[in-house]
Design an enzyme around this catalytic site. Sequence first.
Site, PDB file in Angstrom:
ATOM      1  N   GLY A   1       0.866  -1.194   0.000  1.00  0.00           N
ATOM      2  CA  GLY A   1       0.000   0.000   0.000  1.00  0.00           C
ATOM      3  C   GLY A   1       0.893   1.231   0.000  1.00  0.00           C
TER       4      GLY A   1
ATOM      5  CG  ASP B   1       8.470   0.276  14.894  1.00  0.00           C
ATOM      6  OD1 ASP B   1       9.103   0.635  15.907  1.00  0.00           O
ATOM      7  OD2 ASP B   1       7.518   0.922  14.421  1.00  0.00           O
TER       8      ASP B   1
ATOM      9  CG  HIS C   1       4.255   0.476  17.454  1.00  0.00           C
ATOM     10  ND1 HIS C   1       3.192  -0.385  17.482  1.00  0.00           N
ATOM     11  CD2 HIS C   1       4.037   1.273  16.369  1.00  0.00           C
ATOM     12  CE1 HIS C   1       2.374  -0.115  16.468  1.00  0.00           C
ATOM     13  NE2 HIS C   1       2.869   0.891  15.778  1.00  0.00           N
TER      14      HIS C   1
HETATM   15  C1  8YV Z   1       0.686   4.781  15.540  1.00  0.00           C
HETATM   16  C2  8YV Z   1       0.577   2.878  13.842  1.00  0.00           C
HETATM   17  O1  8YV Z   1       1.625   5.582  16.126  1.00  0.00           O
HETATM   18  O2  8YV Z   1      -0.717   4.321  12.511  1.00  0.00           O
HETATM   19  C3  8YV Z   1      -0.545   3.174  12.906  1.00  0.00           C
HETATM   20  O3  8YV Z   1      -1.278   2.242  12.547  1.00  0.00           O
HETATM   21  O4  8YV Z   1       0.864   1.772  14.098  1.00  0.00           O
HETATM   22  C4  8YV Z   1       1.360   4.010  14.433  1.00  0.00           C
HETATM   23  O5  8YV Z   1       1.666   4.939  13.464  1.00  0.00           O
HETATM   24  C5  8YV Z   1       0.114   3.907  16.563  1.00  0.00           C
HETATM   25  O6  8YV Z   1      -0.804   3.083  15.973  1.00  0.00           O
HETATM   26  C6  8YV Z   1      -0.556   4.714  17.669  1.00  0.00           C
HETATM   27  O7  8YV Z   1      -1.932   4.677  17.561  1.00  0.00           O
END
Ligand code: 8YV
Length: 325
Positions: A159, A266, A290
């Site tokens: 994507g 990550d 993450h």
């Molecule tokens: C976020 C992520 O920081 O956007 C996403 O799906 O995994 C990360 O960019 C995280 O999900 C916090 O909600």
Amino acid sequence: VSAGRKVVATRKLLPASQERLEQQGFELIQWPKDSSMPRDTLLKDIKGAEGLICMLSDKIDKQVFEAAGPGLKVVSTMSVGYDHIDLKAAKENNVKIGYTPDVLTDATADLTVLLTLAAARKMKSGVRAAETGEWREWRPDWLCGYQFKGKTLGVVGIGRIGQAVASRLKAFGIDRVVYWGRSEKPELKESLNADFVSFDELTASSDFIVACCALTPETKEVFNYKAFKNMKKNAIFVNTARGGVVDQDGLVKALQENLIAGAGLDVTTPEPLPTDHPLFKLGNCVILPHIGSATIEARETMGDMCVDNVLAALEDKEIPFVLKY
Ligand code: 8YV
């Protein structure tokens, strides 16, 4: 006008986001600590709220929608991923979902490249060696990793983020891009000279394999021991998608047995990963907490979008970044 109208946030929001909500006169209930709102607090505070701002680690399921009651108009997640939200329950309760696509593509793609390089060039062992005094003589065969020139990149989930990773790594010399996902995207032949292949062909033929896909029933634990066994011995596996796409025990075993050369993660299961987890003991596995979207630029914009989504919904306007589901 909006007195008594409640918005709940499961985290302490960025100051700019707080101000915008409060300026509009909404009662903002947010978890004051540097952690996420405990579930029992969420179930209590959500009662009567019109908006909910959440993150990926909040499970937004039937119970949350029921606890909120019929006034809940929007769940606004500060993420592009939405596997934490029960879309069926959202639909049944007539709640719209706002999310934050696009603005974190560059940040996440950059971090994917960082992890790919780190794993390919044995950064974890190198940093350890430099810091512990294990670094002594220069040796021609010491800490040698792999470079990109002439190699094949396999992208699972091509994507927005997967494409941004592929174009970055092509600049590093990647020769061939293959991908696997829900469907073939013929336009990628033109833009990235990328070929749609089966999952087995991707794992068998790629030197670098990156997971950039959504977590769905089709991708859940698709990277299992069998998949790692099918990879080349020099393969580098990187996951910036969701921990759930990997069977983590299978990955530990594959790394311990040197079935692949290294991994960069990550995302893990669970998050945070307990510090005594076997993955941390492996020199060939680099783990980050993450932080894919963690750039000042991305997070500020994500915060703005999140509030834009809530404000629009509460004013009965079209939600600018609405999830079509
Ligand atoms: C976020 C992520 O920081 O956007 C996403 O799906 O995994 C990360 O960019 C995280 O999900 C916090 O909600």
